[in-house]
Design an enzyme around this catalytic site. Structure first.
Site, PDB file in Angstrom:
ATOM      1  N   SER A 148       0.852  -1.184   0.000  1.00 53.56           N
ATOM      2  CA  SER A 148       0.000   0.000   0.000  1.00 53.56           C
ATOM      3  C   SER A 148       0.892   1.239   0.000  1.00 53.56           C
ATOM      4  O   SER A 148       2.077   1.148   0.332  1.00 53.56           O
ATOM      5  CB  SER A 148      -0.875  -0.015   1.260  1.00 53.56           C
ATOM      6  OG  SER A 148      -1.582   1.201   1.396  1.00 53.56           O
ATOM      7  N   TYR A 161      -2.980  -1.742   9.997  1.00 54.79           N
ATOM      8  CA  TYR A 161      -2.822  -1.852   8.541  1.00 54.79           C
ATOM      9  C   TYR A 161      -1.478  -1.260   8.120  1.00 54.79           C
ATOM     10  O   TYR A 161      -0.723  -1.860   7.345  1.00 54.79           O
ATOM     11  CB  TYR A 161      -3.988  -1.119   7.869  1.00 54.79           C
ATOM     12  CG  TYR A 161      -4.057  -1.264   6.361  1.00 54.79           C
ATOM     13  CD1 TYR A 161      -4.742  -2.334   5.774  1.00 54.79           C
ATOM     14  CD2 TYR A 161      -3.459  -0.332   5.519  1.00 54.79           C
ATOM     15  CE1 TYR A 161      -4.813  -2.463   4.392  1.00 54.79           C
ATOM     16  CE2 TYR A 161      -3.528  -0.457   4.140  1.00 54.79           C
ATOM     17  CZ  TYR A 161      -4.211  -1.523   3.585  1.00 54.79           C
ATOM     18  OH  TYR A 161      -4.290  -1.646   2.220  1.00 54.79           O
TER      19      TYR A 161
END
Ligand SMILES: NC(=O)c1ccc[n+]([C@@H]2O[C@H](COP(=O)([O-])OP(=O)(O)OC[C@H]3O[C@@H](n4cnc5c(N)ncnc54)[C@H](OP(=O)(O)O)[C@@H]3O)[C@@H](O)[C@H]2O)c1
Length: 257
Positions: A148, A161
């Site tokens: 990401s 995350y």
């Protein structure tokens, strides 16, 4: 076949894509399948996978389903064995399954932190290692992890995350330097903001939507299909000497101040 076509040809290559029942994983599977790969779709919901396998088959793509939870090491290993008994060879693994959990740090429950890290990081290690053991014996292969933009950059409310995805970037480099000698490349794709189910709440939030559109040089969310090309490249001869890299597919967002 022309040299240009051969560069991106995946005929005869079996690729397992985790988290492929929808979103980015499904788009990567579709793109690899369209370039000739046999794609094995994973997710936890067997019915959802079955529908997607049928849809891909209708497009002329050789697709199969393997339903398992990536955090269940034994189930993942059993699926790998089944793939090997059917095909004798696994060319590539795209470790893409991931979950999000949005809660401010001060309220973030430990069990949710562990769940996100187990899914987004530890499972990429266990499945990547097991797939690489086979690839090493077979003379090589390709591993692609979905990371990401979050990791090197942070936003509030997603600490697990961010920690997991930054860890996965590091794991990508760690595996790349060790497995290169076995003919295995290990890379990661770092999507920007992609219009998938994971982001439904953000897309519906006018303020957040405006922020994404304003902050992304291309001025919009990505369509999941726009991640397919990166997967094909890293699985194909075109990407044969690329390893240890994080390929941003983010409309330029990560380089904008
Ligand atoms: N969307 C974005 O903007 C964006 C940006 C950067 C990175 N990413 C990353 O890209 C990847 C895919 O995201 P997405 O947006 O396509 O998400 P999504 O639409 O929510 O899809 C997630 C996929 O992962 C599967 N999955 C979740 N937990 C699993 C588990 N424990 N075992 C096996 N499969 C599991 C889901 O199927 P089941 O629920 O049926 O198991 C589904 O197929 C994730 O790693 C995510 O972090 C997304």
């Amino acid at each position: 076949m022309s040299v240009a076509t051969e560069l991106f040809d995946l005929t005869g290559r079996v690729i397992l894509i985790t988290g492929a029942s929808r979103g980015i994983g499904l788009a990567m599977a579709r793109a690899c399948g369209a370039h000739g790969a046999t794609v094995v779709l994973n997710g936890r919901d067997a019915d959802a996978l079955g529908s997607q396998v049928d849809a891909l088959a209708a497009e002329g793509i050789a697709a199969e389903a393997e339903a398992f939870d990536v955090t269940d090491e034994a189930a993942a290993r059993a699926a790998l064995e089944r793939i090997l008994s059917r095909h004798g060879r696994l060319w590539g693994l795209i470790a893409n399954a991931g979950v999000q959990h949005r809660v401010p740090v001060l309220d973030f429950p430990t069990e949710d932190f562990r769940r996100v890290v187990e899914t987004n990081l530890t499972a990429c290690f266990t499945l990547g290692r097991d797939a690489a053991r086979h690839m090493a014996e077979a003379g090589g292969g390709r591993i692609v992890n979905t990371v990401s933009m979050l990791g090197p950059q942070a936003r509030p409310t997603v600490p697990a995350y961010i920690a997991a995805k930054e860890g996965l970037r590091a794991l990508t480099r760690a595996m790349a330097v060790e497995l290169g000698a076995k003919g295995i490349t290990v890379n990661a794709v770092a999507p920007g903001y992609v219009a998938t189910e994971m982001n439904t709440a953000l897309i519906e939030n006018e303020q957040f939507n405006d922020w994404v559109v304003g902050k992304t040089p291309l001025g919009r969310w990505a369509d999941p299909a726009e991640l397919g090309g990166a997967a094909v490249y890293l699985m194909a001869d075109a990407g044969s000497f690329v390893s240890g890299q994080i390929l941003g597919v983010d409309g330029g967002m990560s380089v904008q101040v």
